[in-house]
Design an enzyme around this catalytic site. Sequence first.
Site, PDB file in Angstrom:
ATOM      1  N   ASP A 128     113.914 -85.698 -12.954  1.00 43.71           N
ATOM      2  CA  ASP A 128     114.775 -86.750 -13.502  1.00 43.71           C
ATOM      3  C   ASP A 128     115.966 -86.091 -14.168  1.00 43.71           C
ATOM      4  OD1 ASP A 128     113.148 -88.888 -12.706  1.00 43.71           O
ATOM      5  OD2 ASP A 128     111.957 -88.790 -14.536  1.00 43.71           O
ATOM      6  N   ASP A 146     114.640 -93.421  -8.442  1.00 38.05           N
ATOM      7  CA  ASP A 146     114.236 -94.460  -9.392  1.00 38.05           C
ATOM      8  C   ASP A 146     115.240 -95.610  -9.406  1.00 38.05           C
ATOM      9  OD1 ASP A 146     112.091 -92.821 -10.107  1.00 38.05           O
ATOM     10  OD2 ASP A 146     113.182 -91.942 -11.797  1.00 38.05           O
TER      11      ASP A 146
END
Length: 169
Positions: A128, A146
């Site tokens: 991330d 995401d």
Amino acid sequence: MATKKTTFTKSSSGMLPWLGLALILLIADQFTKVLILGYYRLGDATTITSFFNIVRVHNTGAAFSFLASAGGWQRWFFTAIGVAAALFIVWMLKSHPGQKLFSFALACILGGAVGNVIDRTLHGYVVDFLDFHYAGWHFPAFNIADAGISIGAVCLILDELLRVRRAKA
């Protein structure tokens, strides 16, 4: 017999643009993650604006780090869920290629799911790097995959609301 073949061919070719969209999302996701892994060490951050940073975070859990502190079994559990979801989505795309918003939503979710499955398989975690914040509060870091999954989920809800509205009219 010919009718089934025609239906299969029409259905398969109708889903190709959606698979292409999923592939573009997957490539963008993996490319950005390769850049982050190549240029950032775990925990590194670059301030871009007063509300946005680029960071390197490893998420061993699911959304919002759900089950991140579990004993490691979650890697294969979430990988299996991602693979199962991808197979189900491909089947759904094949069954409903003409439903544009629905197929767009599924393609976004598919590209994101496969992107995160690749991370879990290769690294044991999801990379991330997008960090939005305001007044000391940070939204959990996320990635392109995401974002695709989230956009797809919103579009699925919108598609259902529109379908229900059409049914009532």
